[in-house]
Design an enzyme around this catalytic site. Sequence first.
Site, PDB file in Angstrom:
ATOM      1  N   GLY A  87     -36.963  -6.206   6.008  1.00 24.53           N
ATOM      2  CA  GLY A  87     -35.944  -7.252   5.998  1.00 24.53           C
ATOM      3  C   GLY A  87     -34.594  -6.702   6.432  1.00 24.53           C
ATOM      4  O   GLY A  87     -33.827  -7.384   7.121  1.00 24.53           O
ATOM      5  N   SER A  98     -26.294 -10.695  -1.571  1.00 27.33           N
ATOM      6  CA  SER A  98     -27.202  -9.965  -0.684  1.00 27.33           C
ATOM      7  C   SER A  98     -26.426  -9.035   0.234  1.00 27.33           C
ATOM      8  O   SER A  98     -25.609  -9.472   1.044  1.00 27.33           O
ATOM      9  CB  SER A  98     -28.026 -10.956   0.148  1.00 27.33           C
ATOM     10  OG  SER A  98     -28.612 -10.282   1.231  1.00 27.33           O
ATOM     11  N   ASP A 121     -33.944  -3.532  -6.794  1.00 26.58           N
ATOM     12  CA  ASP A 121     -35.257  -3.019  -6.387  1.00 26.58           C
ATOM     13  C   ASP A 121     -35.990  -2.302  -7.519  1.00 26.58           C
ATOM     14  O   ASP A 121     -37.153  -1.915  -7.360  1.00 26.58           O
ATOM     15  CB  ASP A 121     -35.096  -2.079  -5.182  1.00 26.58           C
ATOM     16  CG  ASP A 121     -34.613  -2.841  -3.952  1.00 26.58           C
ATOM     17  OD1 ASP A 121     -34.936  -4.035  -3.809  1.00 26.58           O
ATOM     18  OD2 ASP A 121     -33.895  -2.238  -3.120  1.00 26.58           O
ATOM     19  N   ARG A 168     -42.993  -1.441  -3.684  1.00 23.65           N
ATOM     20  CA  ARG A 168     -42.448  -1.189  -5.034  1.00 23.65           C
ATOM     21  C   ARG A 168     -43.409  -1.658  -6.126  1.00 23.65           C
ATOM     22  O   ARG A 168     -43.450  -1.089  -7.213  1.00 23.65           O
ATOM     23  CB  ARG A 168     -41.063  -1.818  -5.186  1.00 23.65           C
ATOM     24  CG  ARG A 168     -40.072  -1.227  -4.184  1.00 23.65           C
ATOM     25  CD  ARG A 168     -38.639  -1.348  -4.594  1.00 23.65           C
ATOM     26  NE  ARG A 168     -37.786  -1.221  -3.422  1.00 23.65           N
ATOM     27  CZ  ARG A 168     -37.289  -0.072  -2.955  1.00 23.65           C
ATOM     28  NH1 ARG A 168     -37.542   1.060  -3.566  1.00 23.65           N
ATOM     29  NH2 ARG A 168     -36.531  -0.061  -1.868  1.00 23.65           N
TER      30      ARG A 168
HETATM   31  C1  S3P Z   1     -30.989  -3.772   1.008  1.00 23.72           C
HETATM   32  C2  S3P Z   1     -30.482  -4.736   0.192  1.00 23.72           C
HETATM   33  C3  S3P Z   1     -31.255  -5.405  -0.863  1.00 23.72           C
HETATM   34  C4  S3P Z   1     -32.495  -4.593  -1.249  1.00 23.72           C
HETATM   35  C5  S3P Z   1     -33.236  -4.079  -0.063  1.00 23.72           C
HETATM   36  C6  S3P Z   1     -32.344  -3.237   0.838  1.00 23.72           C
HETATM   37  C7  S3P Z   1     -30.131  -3.237   2.078  1.00 23.72           C
HETATM   38  O1  S3P Z   1     -31.676  -6.671  -0.389  1.00 23.72           O
HETATM   39  O2  S3P Z   1     -33.338  -5.369  -2.059  1.00 23.72           O
HETATM   40  O3  S3P Z   1     -34.332  -3.272  -0.484  1.00 23.72           O
HETATM   41  O4  S3P Z   1     -30.473  -2.190   2.666  1.00 23.72           O
HETATM   42  O5  S3P Z   1     -29.091  -3.845   2.350  1.00 23.72           O
HETATM   43  P1  S3P Z   1     -30.674  -7.945  -0.449  1.00 23.72           P
HETATM   44  O6  S3P Z   1     -29.418  -7.516   0.127  1.00 23.72           O
HETATM   45  O7  S3P Z   1     -31.325  -9.027   0.348  1.00 23.72           O
HETATM   46  O8  S3P Z   1     -30.597  -8.276  -1.917  1.00 23.72           O
END
Ligand code: S3P
Length: 421
Positions: free
Chosen positions: A90, A161, A309, A383
Amino acid sequence: MSSVKIQPIKKFSKRLKCMPDKSITHRAVMFNAAAEGTGEVRGILLGEDCLSTADCMRRMGAQIDIKGDTAFIKGAGGFKSAELYCGNSGTTMRLLCGLLASQNGEWALSGDESLSRRPMNRVIVPLSQMGAKIASHNGRAPLSVTGGRLKAIDYVMPVASAQVKSAVLLAALGADGITTVTECEPTRDHTEIMLGCMGAELARRGKTIKLRGGQKLHGASIQVAGDISSAAFPLVCGLMTGGTVCVENAGLNPTRTGILEIFEQIGAEYDIENVKTCGGEKTGTLTVRGLGHGRGFKIDRQMLPRLVDEIPVLAVLACVLGGESVITGAEELRVKESDRIAATLSLVRSFGGCAEETESGMIISPVGKLKGGCVFNPCGDHRMAMAAGVAAAASENGATVENCECADVSYPGFWEMLNGR
Ligand code: S3P
């Protein structure tokens, strides 16, 4: 797909080097590939998610040579149009949307089954307000980004986020005018720190970050700090089995250290030594020695981003505490690599624990030692697989974790580490 059988471990005691941080590796590789000049990123995470980022940047013309755990990067100086496969990541997909929105070209972004289910409107909405052209399938991947001229916005984030914040900040770099992003709760600030290391000027006041468009990034030499979210697995395993676990070079950025607040709440004995700064981030040697009074913990909406996480493994820990643990404000977990509320409830229950779903999270009641003796399918979520590994090691009967290779997304070598090799 392979399974691993984890036997109960009497006392999990270990001294280990922290896995490199996934979020920081993504950013160090991506931003250097977008920068002018050359950069060097030492101690990178060679997990699948970060390799997806490196692969996408190469496809757009950046030169990235990985030797051992160092990446030597020469910026692309403008990105070629390309098809970009983001795998399970993501972070890769959402940050790329922001980075590419102001560039010249067209990009098709896709991902695996899990990533194709995750919401992308959270980045498409603010980026479209800036003038970006991003087509999706009902707000989900595959996406198609057509770069163009962007204008600055004042964006008040509806979700906490770091990925959304980062996407808007990256787009803001290439937009006309001054963008502000206001967070509802502070989230990890690795993007802000790293943009600063690469010559961008940005200012934070309370929950608002301000960034002027038209700024160029300059290649930088960055050492990646350790990932406290990965350290959480051996640390919790030590706490649950009465061992002592010491993790060197653990990242201690205050936007990530919610787990230390949990250790304080439950009275766990821990200490931090050898505090340093690494790539603009605080690190140290983190040692846990015992559970202490072991009362239950509380996590609320404000705290959640600092340990988002770690919830699955903390829920496993909650099973052996001396009182109820309550997690609220955790709806975001529904849209992680899996629905981590449903998956965590199923994990706790399969191992003989007691967890109840609530409107925005869960309540976990203590059961003493977990029974285990089950076969757990993490549904491709790294995880969940590692949290099940810890539960198995700390249980009476051990357990089998299916599809165990998915741990490679963030923690290559996890099973060897857990099995003492
Ligand atoms: C991350 C932000 C978090 C986290 C993901 C990595 C990042 O997600 O859960 O594992 O690298 O910015 P969100 O920002 O969508 O909460």
